[in-house]
Design an enzyme around this catalytic site. Structure first.
Site, PDB file in Angstrom:
ATOM      1  N   LYS A 191       0.853  -1.203   0.000  1.00  0.00           N
ATOM      2  CA  LYS A 191       0.000   0.000   0.000  1.00  0.00           C
ATOM      3  C   LYS A 191       0.877   1.238   0.000  1.00  0.00           C
ATOM      4  O   LYS A 191       1.503   1.568   1.005  1.00  0.00           O
ATOM      5  CB  LYS A 191      -0.909   0.032   1.234  1.00  0.00           C
ATOM      6  CG  LYS A 191      -2.018   1.045   1.047  1.00  0.00           C
ATOM      7  CD  LYS A 191      -2.522   1.671   2.317  1.00  0.00           C
ATOM      8  CE  LYS A 191      -1.856   2.946   2.707  1.00  0.00           C
ATOM      9  NZ  LYS A 191      -1.928   4.058   1.757  1.00  0.00           N
ATOM     10  N   GLY A 221      -4.886   3.978  -1.715  1.00  0.00           N
ATOM     11  CA  GLY A 221      -5.979   4.562  -0.929  1.00  0.00           C
ATOM     12  C   GLY A 221      -5.524   5.013   0.441  1.00  0.00           C
ATOM     13  O   GLY A 221      -4.327   5.066   0.738  1.00  0.00           O
ATOM     14  N   GLY A 223      -4.917   5.046   4.434  1.00  0.00           N
ATOM     15  CA  GLY A 223      -4.447   4.049   5.397  1.00  0.00           C
ATOM     16  C   GLY A 223      -5.549   3.404   6.218  1.00  0.00           C
ATOM     17  O   GLY A 223      -5.670   2.163   6.240  1.00  0.00           O
ATOM     18  N   GLY A 227      -5.604  -0.424   5.906  1.00  0.00           N
ATOM     19  CA  GLY A 227      -4.741  -1.041   6.917  1.00  0.00           C
ATOM     20  C   GLY A 227      -5.391  -2.151   7.713  1.00  0.00           C
ATOM     21  O   GLY A 227      -4.870  -3.282   7.738  1.00  0.00           O
ATOM     22  N   GLU A 265       9.686   1.123  10.557  1.00  0.00           N
ATOM     23  CA  GLU A 265      10.671   2.193  10.352  1.00  0.00           C
ATOM     24  C   GLU A 265       9.923   3.494  10.546  1.00  0.00           C
ATOM     25  O   GLU A 265       9.090   3.861   9.715  1.00  0.00           O
ATOM     26  CB  GLU A 265      11.246   2.132   8.924  1.00  0.00           C
ATOM     27  CG  GLU A 265      12.058   0.901   8.621  1.00  0.00           C
ATOM     28  CD  GLU A 265      13.415   0.918   9.299  1.00  0.00           C
ATOM     29  OE1 GLU A 265      13.815   1.960   9.839  1.00  0.00           O
ATOM     30  OE2 GLU A 265      14.070  -0.133   9.295  1.00  0.00           O
ATOM     31  N   CYS A 299      13.232  11.131   7.350  1.00  0.00           N
ATOM     32  CA  CYS A 299      13.160  10.600   8.714  1.00  0.00           C
ATOM     33  C   CYS A 299      14.510  10.746   9.434  1.00  0.00           C
ATOM     34  O   CYS A 299      14.556  10.876  10.652  1.00  0.00           O
ATOM     35  CB  CYS A 299      12.743   9.144   8.663  1.00  0.00           C
ATOM     36  SG  CYS A 299      13.750   8.187   7.513  1.00  0.00           S
ATOM     37  N   GLU A 400       8.644  15.686  15.455  1.00  0.00           N
ATOM     38  CA  GLU A 400       9.145  15.630  14.077  1.00  0.00           C
ATOM     39  C   GLU A 400       8.360  16.624  13.218  1.00  0.00           C
ATOM     40  O   GLU A 400       7.149  16.518  13.082  1.00  0.00           O
ATOM     41  CB  GLU A 400       8.963  14.210  13.552  1.00  0.00           C
ATOM     42  CG  GLU A 400       9.687  13.965  12.265  1.00  0.00           C
ATOM     43  CD  GLU A 400       9.449  12.558  11.728  1.00  0.00           C
ATOM     44  OE1 GLU A 400       8.308  12.078  11.774  1.00  0.00           O
ATOM     45  OE2 GLU A 400      10.424  11.944  11.266  1.00  0.00           O
TER      46      GLU A 400
HETATM   47  P1  NAD Z   1       1.994   8.019   7.873  1.00  0.00           P
HETATM   48  O1  NAD Z   1       2.214   7.094   8.987  1.00  0.00           O
HETATM   49  O2  NAD Z   1       0.880   8.993   7.978  1.00  0.00           O
HETATM   50  O3  NAD Z   1       1.741   7.225   6.526  1.00  0.00           O
HETATM   51  C1  NAD Z   1       2.603   6.194   6.100  1.00  0.00           C
HETATM   52  C2  NAD Z   1       1.784   5.175   5.374  1.00  0.00           C
HETATM   53  O4  NAD Z   1       0.923   4.561   6.328  1.00  0.00           O
HETATM   54  C3  NAD Z   1       0.876   5.746   4.275  1.00  0.00           C
HETATM   55  O5  NAD Z   1       0.818   4.854   3.197  1.00  0.00           O
HETATM   56  C4  NAD Z   1      -0.468   5.804   4.979  1.00  0.00           C
HETATM   57  O6  NAD Z   1      -1.570   5.772   4.107  1.00  0.00           O
HETATM   58  C5  NAD Z   1      -0.397   4.568   5.825  1.00  0.00           C
HETATM   59  N1  NAD Z   1      -1.349   4.523   6.929  1.00  0.00           N
HETATM   60  C6  NAD Z   1      -1.864   5.544   7.634  1.00  0.00           C
HETATM   61  N2  NAD Z   1      -2.726   5.070   8.560  1.00  0.00           N
HETATM   62  C7  NAD Z   1      -2.739   3.733   8.439  1.00  0.00           C
HETATM   63  C8  NAD Z   1      -3.419   2.679   9.101  1.00  0.00           C
HETATM   64  N3  NAD Z   1      -4.274   2.922  10.084  1.00  0.00           N
HETATM   65  N4  NAD Z   1      -3.155   1.411   8.717  1.00  0.00           N
HETATM   66  C9  NAD Z   1      -2.289   1.144   7.707  1.00  0.00           C
HETATM   67  N5  NAD Z   1      -1.636   2.105   7.043  1.00  0.00           N
HETATM   68  C10 NAD Z   1      -1.847   3.371   7.400  1.00  0.00           C
HETATM   69  O7  NAD Z   1       3.349   8.737   7.632  1.00  0.00           O
HETATM   70  P2  NAD Z   1       3.675   9.766   6.488  1.00  0.00           P
HETATM   71  O8  NAD Z   1       3.236  11.106   6.922  1.00  0.00           O
HETATM   72  O9  NAD Z   1       3.180   9.263   5.174  1.00  0.00           O
HETATM   73  O10 NAD Z   1       5.251   9.628   6.416  1.00  0.00           O
HETATM   74  C11 NAD Z   1       6.067  10.342   7.232  1.00  0.00           C
HETATM   75  C12 NAD Z   1       6.533   9.501   8.386  1.00  0.00           C
HETATM   76  O11 NAD Z   1       7.268   8.384   7.910  1.00  0.00           O
HETATM   77  C13 NAD Z   1       7.483  10.275   9.247  1.00  0.00           C
HETATM   78  O12 NAD Z   1       7.261  10.016  10.595  1.00  0.00           O
HETATM   79  C14 NAD Z   1       8.831   9.760   8.811  1.00  0.00           C
HETATM   80  O13 NAD Z   1       9.861   9.926   9.733  1.00  0.00           O
HETATM   81  C15 NAD Z   1       8.532   8.342   8.566  1.00  0.00           C
HETATM   82  N6  NAD Z   1       9.557   7.772   7.691  1.00  0.00           N
HETATM   83  C16 NAD Z   1      10.409   6.870   8.252  1.00  0.00           C
HETATM   84  C17 NAD Z   1      11.412   6.307   7.493  1.00  0.00           C
HETATM   85  C18 NAD Z   1      12.328   5.284   8.079  1.00  0.00           C
HETATM   86  O14 NAD Z   1      12.890   4.500   7.329  1.00  0.00           O
HETATM   87  N7  NAD Z   1      12.516   5.251   9.384  1.00  0.00           N
HETATM   88  C19 NAD Z   1      11.553   6.665   6.154  1.00  0.00           C
HETATM   89  C20 NAD Z   1      10.671   7.597   5.625  1.00  0.00           C
HETATM   90  C21 NAD Z   1       9.661   8.132   6.411  1.00  0.00           C
END
Ligand code: NAD
Length: 505
Positions: A191, A221, A223, A227, A265, A299, A400
């Protein structure tokens, strides 16, 4: 001709060349409409204009995708390693051939400067396929010998794995997730993020003749709509998420239903520490890079800049000068250094932290506002910002922000800066600038964080373990050890004795 009209015409032409007007889910090698018919507009964050539409997935779409992945599993997991290796090398070859196109896709949808996409995102994506192609023959179990038995430890894939990725580096995330999962013999339901995923979809349009149907399935779509159905599906055996801590908490909740493992991550608020004996030219360059790289949507960003009091003033003056010269603008222009935040919500979030910082008493040494770009007035641009007068306990130093915003915090000695750096719920990365070997190693070993760069921030090397301490995550990625995440061990014990034990004689 008007140069602004020209620019917009060029951007529109690139979008029309590279993207379809609408994408379905990618299930069992086919592009299929979502069951609800609802779609999501994907925007260019530099112009605010619609690039394309994707399906807003739901439970029924997830069901189809998981079943397809389950059907594909027996054949895929039985494929000889050489065949999987050849598929990966073909993918890497195709990506390399169209590197500029894929870089442009990232830039159009995410807003990252095209020079970064070319130099960082695409080479990293290709490297992951090549790295794991090399692992195809290295996956094996072991035997342990006993006088009266042989222990055989087999390494087996899980089956169907669910993978959820964010919007900041979509192709890097895609490769980092699917390459180890597939090479180990799993099949995948992926996803991608709802705001930025066009490069991911285009990747599968191009690779659909290389990857057998059902081996990777994409459901697009929101999350929360996808999810729970995906991660709680009885046929899903493992989940990997890259995303925020809030999402991770929900995902961990879903994994409780069928007791499946999760690798996570997550976010960071890393410390970038400058000692007074550092090479200041290099350290200033590093701090400027951290501020603007991928618009701060990284990140790993060293968004807490710890400056020794002896060099603080000089350092800030020099950093301010560099950041004042940053070229903010059209990210498709190869000379642009800072593009727009990837989406409107992310843009609003960053602006809100600029207000929060001021309200907490911090002072923007440079930047501090929305940036206006001629001809791109609807773009999500933020000035590179360095806050001073920051206390490490402030929200801007603890939460963050994920934007071009850095907090400068003074320190007096090693022990103080170690304490301050570790006063964070996160522990993803960190930087140290010093010429003193003892200081470098002592501080590196004392930081509660997964990666530390000494004298060069973002010194990315392939096949080094990458993972978070504390709330930055669970498990490591980007290295061959990651295959442990995607295989489980089965023990078979072969008895070498003849006859019964004689227990009931
Ligand atoms: P997010 O958690 O809002 O979204 C990440 C993904 O999770 C998206 O595809 C989103 O649709 C999905 N998602 C959201 N709610 C969900 C649920 N209830 N069930 C399943 N999936 C769900 O994060 P974001 O704003 O898209 O990304 C930024 C975050 O990602 C920051 O915190 C950043 O630090 C982190 N990040 C971490 C790394 C790493 O490798 N550590 C790398 C890149 C980004």
């Amino acid at each position: 001709m008007n140069p602004i009209n020209d620019m917009h015409a060029r951007i529109q032409a690139e979008a029309a060349r590279l993207f379809q007007p609408e994408y379905g889910h990618f299930i069992e090698g086919q592009w299929v409409q979502g069951e609800t018919g609802r779609t999501i507009d994907l925007l260019n964050p530099a112009t605010g204009r619609v690039l394309s539409r994707v399906q807003a997935g739901s439970a029924g779409d997830v069901e189809r995708a998981v079943e397809a992945a389950a059907r594909a599993f027996p054949k895929w997991s039985a494929k000889p390693p050489g065949e999987r290796q050849r598929i990966f090398l073909e993918i890497a070859h195709r990506l390399r051939k169209r590197l500029d196109d894929y870089a442009m896709m990232e830039t159009l949808n995410n807003g990252k400067p095209i020079s970064e996409a070319r130099r960082f995102d695409l080479p990293g994506t290709i490297a992951r396929f090549e790295l794991f192609a090399g692992a195809a023959f290295g996956l094996h179990g072991k035997t342990i010998d006993y006088p009266d038995a042989i222990g055989l430890v087999h390494r087996e894939p899980y089956g169907v794995v669910a993978q959820v990725i964010p919007w900041n580096v979509p192709l890097l995330m895609l490769s980092g997730k699917i390459a180890p999962a597939l090479i180990a013999g799993n099949t995948v339901v992926l996803k991608p993020a709802e705001t930025v995923c066009l490069s991911v979809l285009e990747f599968f349009r191009e690779m659909s003749d290389v990857l057998p149907p059902g081996v990777v399935n994409i459901v697009t779509g929101y999350g929360p709509d996808i999810g729970p159905h995906l991660i709680q599906h009885p046929l899903v055996m493992k989940v990997a998420l890259t995303g925020s801590v809030q999402t991770a908490r929900q995902v961990i909740g879903y994994t409780a239903k069928n007791i499946i493992p999760a690798t996570l991550e997550l976010g960071g608020k890393s410390a970038n520490i400058v000692f007074p004996d550092a090479d200041l030219d290099a350290a200033v360059e590093g701090a400027a890079l951290v501020t603007i790289f991928n618009k701060g949507e990284v990140c790993l960003a060293g968004s807490r800049l710890f400056l020794h009091r002896d060099i603080q003033d000089e350092f800030l003056a020099r950093l301010g000068k560099v950041l004042g010269r940053i070229r903010i603008g059209d990210p498709t222009d190869p000379t642009t250094q800072l593009g727009p935040q990837a989406s409107e919500p992310q843009f609003r979030k960053v602006l809100s932290y600029l207000d929060i910082g001021r309200a907490e008493g911090a002072i923007p040494f440079c930047g501090g506002s929305r940036a206006r770009v001629l001809g791109l007035e609807d773009g999500n641009y933020v000035e590179p910002t360095v806050f001073t007068k920051v206390d490490n306990r402030m929200r801007i130093a603890q939460e963050e922000i994920f934007g071009p915003v850095v907090c400068a915090i003074p320190f007096t000695d090693e022990e103080e800066v170690i304490r301050l750096a570790n006063e964070s719920v996160y522990g993803l990365a960190g930087g140290i600038w010093t010429r003193n070997l003892r200081t470098a190693h002592h501080v590196a070993r004392s930081l509660q964080t997964g990666t530390v760069w000494i004298n060069r921030y973002y010194n990315m090397k392939y096949n080094l373990p990458f993972g978070g301490y504390k709330q930055s995550g669970i498990g490591i990625e980007s290295c061959l050890e990651m295959l442990d995440n995607y295989t489980r061990l089965k023990t078979v014990v072969m008895n070498l004795n003849e006859g019964p034990l004689g227990l009931f004689a």
